[in-house]
Design a protein around this motif. Structure first.
Motif, mmCIF file in Angstrom:
data_model
loop_
_atom_site.group_PDB
_atom_site.id
_atom_site.type_symbol
_atom_site.label_atom_id
_atom_site.label_comp_id
_atom_site.label_asym_id
_atom_site.label_seq_id
_atom_site.Cartn_x
_atom_site.Cartn_y
_atom_site.Cartn_z
ATOM 1 N N UNK A 1 0.796 -1.220 0.000
ATOM 2 C CA UNK A 1 0.000 0.000 0.000
ATOM 3 C C UNK A 1 0.824 1.262 0.000
ATOM 4 N N UNK A 2 2.068 1.199 -0.500
ATOM 5 C CA UNK A 2 2.883 2.414 -0.617
ATOM 6 C C UNK A 2 2.277 3.340 -1.660
ATOM 7 N N UNK A 3 2.574 4.639 -1.524
ATOM 8 C CA UNK A 3 2.009 5.637 -2.427
ATOM 9 C C UNK A 3 3.112 6.223 -3.312
ATOM 10 N N UNK A 4 2.827 6.349 -4.600
ATOM 11 C CA UNK A 4 3.794 6.927 -5.527
ATOM 12 C C UNK A 4 3.809 8.436 -5.366
ATOM 13 N N UNK A 5 4.966 8.966 -5.011
ATOM 14 C CA UNK A 5 5.102 10.406 -4.822
ATOM 15 C C UNK A 5 5.689 11.094 -6.046
ATOM 16 N N UNK B 1 5.732 5.123 2.382
ATOM 17 C CA UNK B 1 4.929 4.144 3.125
ATOM 18 C C UNK B 1 4.829 4.624 4.563
ATOM 19 N N UNK B 2 3.661 5.022 5.038
ATOM 20 C CA UNK B 2 3.562 5.596 6.381
ATOM 21 C C UNK B 2 3.889 4.584 7.463
ATOM 22 N N UNK B 3 4.487 5.061 8.532
ATOM 23 C CA UNK B 3 4.824 4.192 9.656
ATOM 24 C C UNK B 3 3.554 3.657 10.316
#
Length: 266
Positions: free
Chosen positions: A138-142, A169-171
């Motif tokens: 669920x990482x987000x492309x920045x 990727x939020x902690x």
């Protein structure tokens, strides 16, 4: 707790690596994973790992039956995140969940230090990595980063343009399930701008876009290097133009398609 569950599922023990002997093991493992030949640049040099470990940087190792089968190296970033520069898993341990366990170890390490996220880059052509990063984690492309590292001679990337996607990727884990979190716009509603044959199609300006990836870019690099170069140029051109026009990657399908929406977030 999540870290313990991930490592238990993979059957591995996760540790922070210290000392020259363990760092030499990590160096050998990463060279093997990358297929680094004599004279090639390693994925990360041993002296840099020694320095990072000494000053408190992140170097994690995954052990299976006392053998080091996974390693990851990262450093602190100015935005209070851990940037994971390189990570690799031995061929004999692939498919066991070692990569997920390493990522959860990084997340736990970052949380213990009050950091807010973990970031890394990956090659947008490698389909399995895109699915793992964007759907499973669920990482987000920045950002889309064209030829980010310049020319590379590390075994895997020899002679290839180093286009990369930068993800965060939020902690704190997202409570939404991964499939929902990365579903993005409907695939059927999206206009195809790069098809499965590697052909670029017009479609800029549509609300939703999709572009294909090759099933196995690593095989193409070895068996059909000209075709691999074509895919690199085609996907790089499409993603570069889309990002410049305000689109963002909102999902990735199991069948290997990036989904994009104007102004969207993954």
């Amino acid at each position: 707790m999540v870290e313990l569950l991930a490592s238990a599922r993979a059957g591995v023990r996760l540790l922070s690596l210290h000392g020259t002997a363990d760092l030499q093991r990590a160096d050998r493992l990463l060279r093997q994973v990358w297929g680094t030949r004599p004279g090639d640049d390693p994925p990360i040099s041993l002296d840099v790992m020694c320095a990072l470990a000494h000053v408190g940087g992140y170097i994690g190792g995954a052990f299976l039956d006392e053998e080091l089968v996974g390693a990851a190296v990262g450093f602190l970033a100015a935005d209070r995140s851990l940037h994971s520069h390189v990570a690799g898993v031995a061929s004999r341990a692939r498919g066991l969940g070692v990569g997920l366990a390493l990522k959860e170890h990084q997340r736990a390490w970052a949380a213990e230090r009050g950091l807010v996220a973990v970031s890394w880059t990956f090659d947008p052509l490698v389909r399995r990595n895109a699915y793992f990063n964007l759907v499973k984690l669920g990482a987000k492309v920045a950002e889309y980063l064209p030829d980010f590292y310049g020319p590379m001679s590390d075994g895997i990337n020899d002679g290839d343009v180093s286009d990369r996607l930068f993800v965060t990727w939020p902690v704190t884990p997202d409570p939404a399930p991964a499939t929902e979190r990365a579903a993005g716009p409907s695939e059927t509603a999206a206009v195809t701008v790069l098809d499965e044959a590697g052909t670029v199609r017009p479609g800029g300006g549509a609300p939703l876009l999709r572009c294909a990836t090759p099933p196995d870019i690593e095989r193409l690099r070895v068996d059909e290097p000209g075709e691999a170069r074509h895919w690199r140029a085609a996907l790089g051109g499409v993603l570069g133009a889309a990002f410049a026009d305000g689109y963002r990657i909102t999902g990735f399908t199991r069948s290997g398609w990036y989904l994009l929406a104007r102004g969207g977030t993954a």
